[in-house]
Scaffold this motif. Structure first.
Motif, PDB file in Angstrom:
ATOM      1  N   ARG A 112     108.472  24.506  22.582  1.00  0.00           N
ATOM      2  CA  ARG A 112     107.848  24.554  23.901  1.00  0.00           C
ATOM      3  C   ARG A 112     108.885  24.132  24.931  1.00  0.00           C
ATOM      4  O   ARG A 112     109.505  23.068  24.799  1.00  0.00           O
ATOM      5  N   VAL A 113     109.083  24.980  25.927  1.00  0.00           N
ATOM      6  CA  VAL A 113     110.104  24.720  26.934  1.00  0.00           C
ATOM      7  C   VAL A 113     109.451  24.623  28.304  1.00  0.00           C
ATOM      8  O   VAL A 113     108.354  25.146  28.539  1.00  0.00           O
ATOM      9  N   THR A 114     110.123  23.942  29.210  1.00  0.00           N
ATOM     10  CA  THR A 114     109.589  23.708  30.542  1.00  0.00           C
ATOM     11  C   THR A 114     109.561  24.991  31.369  1.00  0.00           C
ATOM     12  O   THR A 114     110.538  25.745  31.388  1.00  0.00           O
ATOM     13  N   GLY A 115     108.440  25.228  32.033  1.00  0.00           N
ATOM     14  CA  GLY A 115     108.339  26.322  32.986  1.00  0.00           C
ATOM     15  C   GLY A 115     107.893  27.636  32.375  1.00  0.00           C
ATOM     16  O   GLY A 115     107.916  27.837  31.163  1.00  0.00           O
ATOM     17  N   SER A 161     103.142  31.850  27.315  1.00  0.00           N
ATOM     18  CA  SER A 161     103.629  31.281  28.565  1.00  0.00           C
ATOM     19  C   SER A 161     102.470  31.008  29.506  1.00  0.00           C
ATOM     20  O   SER A 161     101.490  31.774  29.544  1.00  0.00           O
ATOM     21  N   ASP A 177     103.136  26.094  33.433  1.00  0.00           N
ATOM     22  CA  ASP A 177     103.904  24.868  33.221  1.00  0.00           C
ATOM     23  C   ASP A 177     104.917  24.939  32.086  1.00  0.00           C
ATOM     24  O   ASP A 177     105.937  24.251  32.113  1.00  0.00           O
ATOM     25  N   ALA A 178     104.620  25.741  31.082  1.00  0.00           N
ATOM     26  CA  ALA A 178     105.492  25.742  29.902  1.00  0.00           C
ATOM     27  C   ALA A 178     105.407  27.080  29.184  1.00  0.00           C
ATOM     28  O   ALA A 178     104.456  27.851  29.360  1.00  0.00           O
ATOM     29  N   GLU A 191     117.300  22.718  21.586  1.00  0.00           N
ATOM     30  CA  GLU A 191     117.661  23.010  22.981  1.00  0.00           C
ATOM     31  C   GLU A 191     119.103  23.487  23.086  1.00  0.00           C
ATOM     32  O   GLU A 191     119.404  24.482  23.766  1.00  0.00           O
ATOM     33  N   GLN A 241     115.057  23.796  28.963  1.00  0.00           N
ATOM     34  CA  GLN A 241     114.722  22.416  28.624  1.00  0.00           C
ATOM     35  C   GLN A 241     113.606  22.426  27.572  1.00  0.00           C
ATOM     36  O   GLN A 241     112.491  22.888  27.835  1.00  0.00           O
ATOM     37  N   GLU A 285     110.833  20.717  25.351  1.00  0.00           N
ATOM     38  CA  GLU A 285     109.958  19.550  25.407  1.00  0.00           C
ATOM     39  C   GLU A 285     109.517  19.090  24.011  1.00  0.00           C
ATOM     40  O   GLU A 285     109.429  17.886  23.744  1.00  0.00           O
TER      41      GLU A 285
END
Length: 449
Positions: free
Chosen positions: A294-297, A320, A323-324, A346, A357, A359
């Motif tokens: 899970r990545v940011t955005g 998607s 937020d993530a 990452e 990024q 998470e």
């Protein structure tokens, strides 16, 4: 002495091959016991909840060109959901990140993928009869790396195609058999594009667990979880399965569905043929890793391709929101990346997206799993002609089944179901002609009696 009656048939393993065989044989009226070492069914498929989603830690994708799994989905009224169609693409060239449209990446790999698969139907005109062509032995000594090297592609194309095949093999292209790649392409009608679609596009609605539980509920079997098999011995018309707890089960026939890479952990008496034992000692080629991150955005749908030897050789967006985003990524060497370490994941993803990024991650190391020892099965150089015939052949009252031993879609749920169907048919024929089926019993350790 503790007595029990397990049944006419013992099935070792409750993955798709084992559950298929058990369902078919129980449907014919045979008493079937399924022994599973894990605390769950599914084998190398495993639906779980993580990263706020329902994820598949193992086998995932299905397709309508895979007839056995599609028949099962039809039987139980299960649908499919599509992974997002990629719009963006990332790859590397001379160690530098590149990006463009998904079509541009397809154009990059098309020449090499076309040339590495163009002889698929020449050698495998009947894909479910992989040894039907007498010329197959001429090329079974060639690796996919050998084939790629013989083409003479420009370096950027070569690196991309080699990364693609390293992903397909979940391992080294130098170990993976050229014939294995051709078999996949032949099953897709000779089209590498359709093969690619079958590999990573459609998932079972509700997860793979939903399908295997539907199959199991359609069976009448004695399922025993947390039951590890140590040895299998045949004496006359009776086969004895010794368990890790010291007890033994006997039956008229045994179907073993453990993967090739851990087949050697079971002692067979009499032994399997030398070619089968050698294949088990070698193992097949998959040594890779599958990681969910899970990545940011919010990210747009993408596919990313890396060179062989990279920690990840393929990644794509699966989910998607604002937020993530959730990415699934594959590497061809589980030892090269700790898939449970968010920072390592990452760093591996940053070969394509320098600002990503991570998470949280979710990963199961199938190579280190004592009951798997591999990801999806892909044969090594020479194993198709040297080992597959003996691996598929009856060994007294013992039969092997699983995606490792399939004629068709090795490495897929479809191959496991196909192989389980074949083994159940073989066993049913034996039981039908056996005039004196032994009464099965459970024997405790004689020293404790």
């Amino acid at each position: 002495m503790n007595m029990n009656e397990p049944g006419d048939v013992i099935v070792v393993g409750a993955g798709f091959a084992g559950v298929t065989a058990a369902r078919e044989l129980s449907g014919l009226g045979h008493r079937v016991t399924v022994l599973e070492a894990r605390d769950r069914v599914g084998g190398r498929t495993w639906t779980t909840s993580a990263l706020g989603r329902t994820l598949e830690l193992g086998g995932t994708w299905v397709h309508w060109i895979q007839p056995h799994v599609w028949a099962e989905l039809t039987r139980y009224g299960l649908g499919t959901v599509a992974s997002p169609a990629p719009e963006r693409a990332y790859w590397t060239s001379e160690g530098q990140p590149r990006s463009g449209t998904a079509d541009e990446l397809l154009e990059l790999i098309d020449p090499g993928m076309t040339l590495t698969t163009e002889d698929a139907l020449t050698y495998f005109p009947k894909p479910y009869e992989p040894l039907a062509s007498p010329n197959v032995s001429e090329i079974d000594g060639m690796s996919m790396r050998d084939k790629i090297d013989s083409i003479g592609l420009p370096e950027e194309q070569r690196a991309a195609v080699q990364g693609m095949w390293a992903t397909n093999f979940s391992g080294s292209t130098a170990a993976g058999a050229y014939t294995q790649g051709l078999r996949w392409a032949a099953l897709a009608g000779g089209s590498w594009q359709l093969m690619f679609e079958a590999c990573a596009t459609y998932k079972i609605e509700g997860g793979t667990t939903r399908l295997i539980e539907s199959m199991l509920s359609d069976s009448h079997v004695d399922l025993r979880l947390n039951t590890v098999v140590r040895s299998i011995a045949t004496d006359g018309g009776t086969t004895t399965v010794e368990l890790a707890d010291g007890t033994s089960l006997t039956a008229a026939a045994v179907i073993v569905t453990v993967p090739l890479n851990v087949l050697g952990q079971i002692e067979f008496d009499p032994p399997l043929p030398p070619s089968a034992e050698e294949a088990a000692r070698q193992g097949q080629t998959s040594t890779g890793v599958k990681v969910w991150a899970r990545v940011t955005g919010a990210l747009e749908p993408f596919v990313a391709l890396g060179a062989e030897g990279s920690p990840f050789t393929l990644a794509q967006l699966e989910y998607s929101d604002a937020d993530a985003s959730v990415i699934v990524a594959f590497g061809s060497d589980a030892a090269a990346l700790d898939g449970t370490d968010p920072r390592a994941v990452e760093q591996a993803l940053r070969q394509w997206m320098p600002d990503v990024q991570v998470e949280e991650v979710s990963c199961h190391d199938w190579v280190a799993d004592p009951y798997a020892g591999e990801t999806w099965p892909m044969l090594r150089v020479g194993q198709l002609t040297a080992a597959l015939p003996d691996l598929q052949r009856r060994h007294g009252n013992v039969f092997l089944a699983g995606a490792d031993y399939a004629n068709g879609w090795t490495g897929f749920i479809d191959g496991a179901i196909e192989s389980g169907m074949r083994a159940s048919r073989q066993v049913a024929a034996v039981l039908a002609t056996n005039q004196t089926v032994p009464i099965p019993t459970m024997l405790s350790d004689m020293s404790a009696s």
